[in-house]
Design an enzyme around this catalytic site. Structure first.
Site, short mmCIF file in Angstrom:
data_model
loop_
_atom_site.label_atom_id
_atom_site.label_comp_id
_atom_site.label_asym_id
_atom_site.label_seq_id
_atom_site.Cartn_x
_atom_site.Cartn_y
_atom_site.Cartn_z
N ASP A 9 0.89 -1.28 -0.06
CA ASP A 9 -0.02 -0.13 -0.03
C ASP A 9 1.03 1.12 -0.04
O ASP A 9 2.06 1.09 0.35
CB ASP A 9 -0.81 -0.04 1.24
CG ASP A 9 -1.82 1.32 1.35
OD1 ASP A 9 -2.25 1.83 0.31
OD2 ASP A 9 -2.23 1.65 2.50
N ASP A 11 -0.42 4.95 0.92
CA ASP A 11 -0.88 6.07 1.98
C ASP A 11 -0.61 5.21 3.14
O ASP A 11 -1.60 4.19 3.53
CB ASP A 11 -2.25 6.49 1.55
CG ASP A 11 -2.21 7.04 0.49
OD1 ASP A 11 -1.16 7.78 -0.22
OD2 ASP A 11 -3.19 7.08 -0.42
N ASP A 131 -2.09 -0.72 5.96
CA ASP A 131 -2.62 -0.04 7.33
C ASP A 131 -4.32 -0.08 7.49
O ASP A 131 -4.65 0.13 8.52
CB ASP A 131 -2.06 1.24 7.37
CG ASP A 131 -2.68 2.25 6.42
OD1 ASP A 131 -2.66 1.92 5.14
OD2 ASP A 131 -3.26 3.31 6.69
#
Length: 172
Positions: A9, A11, A131
């Site tokens: 990922d 961000d 996240d």
């Protein structure tokens, strides 16, 4: 033997979007929010102006890189079949900004290694570092939950990693 496919990922894993939120909140409202103030709170709830921030030109382009991400990603890129998988359709400015950000900070990644999408559900591999539970929960293989304030206090069966040095020790 084929290399394992590692999905990463952007961000909150490579790009420190929380620093962007803290900076904008301070500059625009004068409020000094600290990490400990937003533990267990979604980004949208933690930052009242969340939507205006993520729609603001430059938000994704100007995010700082998370410490050690570049160095560890270079090493991982020699061992794994890496793809950056980032949601970019919800906030239209982010599509170009994320691509430009990756080209600046991770120039060793080929454009064919970048997947900017709407949903990550169709994208599969051997390992996913993310996240957000909404991305990890559907994933069928190994998941690494990158610690960010919004996911603290809950693991939901995912192996937690707190920084890129931990990722390096697990994956290399």
């Amino acid at each position: 033997m084929a290399q394992k496919r590692l999905l990463v990922d952007m961000d909150g894993v490579l790009a420190d979007t929380y620093q962007q939120f803290f900076r904008l909140e301070s500059n625009i409202t004068g409020k000094k929010i600290q990490r400990e103030d937003v533990i267990g709170v979604s980004e949208a709830d933690a930052f009242p102006n969340y939507l205006s921030y993520v729609h603001k030109a430059g938000f994704f382009r100007d995010a700082p890189v998370i410490e050690n991400a570049i160095e560890v990603m270079k090493k991982l890129n020699n061992v794994y079949d890496i793809f950056i998988v980032s949601s970019a359709m919800e906030f239209p400015n982010s599509l170009r900004e994320k691509y430009d950000w990756l080209q600046e900070h991770f120039p060793f990644l080929h454009w064919k290694q970048i997947i900017l999408c709407g949903s990550k559900i169709p994208v599969q591999g051997d390992i996913l570092i993310d996240d957000h539970f909404k991305n990890l929960d559907y994933f069928k293989k190994t998941t690494l939950l990158y610690t960010q304030p919004h996911n603290m206090g809950r693991d939901k069966g995912h192996q937690r990693v707190n920084n890129w040095k931990e990722i390096e020790s697990i994956l290399l």
